[in-house]
Design a protein around this motif. Structure first.
Motif, PDB file in Angstrom:
ATOM      1  N   ASN A  30       0.856  -1.185   0.000  1.00 52.86           N
ATOM      2  CA  ASN A  30       0.000   0.000   0.000  1.00 52.86           C
ATOM      3  C   ASN A  30       0.890   1.232   0.000  1.00 52.86           C
ATOM      4  N   SER A  32       1.329   5.401   0.406  1.00 59.15           N
ATOM      5  CA  SER A  32       0.745   6.617   0.965  1.00 59.15           C
ATOM      6  C   SER A  32       1.799   7.719   0.957  1.00 59.15           C
ATOM      7  N   GLN A  34       3.295  10.658   3.357  1.00 62.51           N
ATOM      8  CA  GLN A  34       3.330  11.175   4.716  1.00 62.51           C
ATOM      9  C   GLN A  34       3.492  12.687   4.678  1.00 62.51           C
TER      10      GLN A  34
END
Length: 129
Positions: A30, A32, A34
């Motif tokens: 996954n 993402s 930050q």
């Protein structure tokens, strides 16, 4: 991220808005981005345009945005070519990183982005490391 679409008379313009931050891939693949969690922080973002004819993302905000897009491609890459780019994410990342070449030192943001790309490529893409 956010994808915006403007439908005109003949051309459809699409824009991807992504926050500026560190791209992270977890053990389950996954991905993402930050960003700071400070309540009074000023968040910045990048705008990536989809090329009207070839339908790939373009980073037009300079070296820093191109490196962010490179990190996204490196993080989401697989061994199969992407349908949109007709190449793997690693190949597209290499293409983008070559476009960032210049004859002066990197600023702090660009250096952080380059370290992020190297961290994402570690052990997976020796050509980017």
């Amino acid at each position: 991220y956010l994808v915006l679409e403007k439908v005109g008379s003949q051309n459809i313009e699409r824009l991807l808005i992504s926050p500026k931050g560190i791209v992270v891939r977890d053990p389950h693949s996954n991905v993402s981005i930050q960003v700071t969690q400070e309540c009074d922080a000023e968040l910045t973002f990048f705008k990536f345009h989809f090329h009207l004819r070839f339908d790939f993302l373009e980073a037009n905000q300079g070296c820093s945005s191109r490196m962010q897009l490179t990190a996204l491609h490196a993080a989401t890459s697989s061994s199969l070519p992407d349908e949109m780019f007709k190449m793997t994410g690693e190949e597209r990342a290499i293409e983008l990183i070559r476009q960032t070449w210049r004859n002066c030192p990197l600023n702090a943001d660009e250096n952080t982005a380059l370290k992020n790309i190297k961290q994402l490529a570690r052990g997976k893409f020796p050509s980017l490391f």
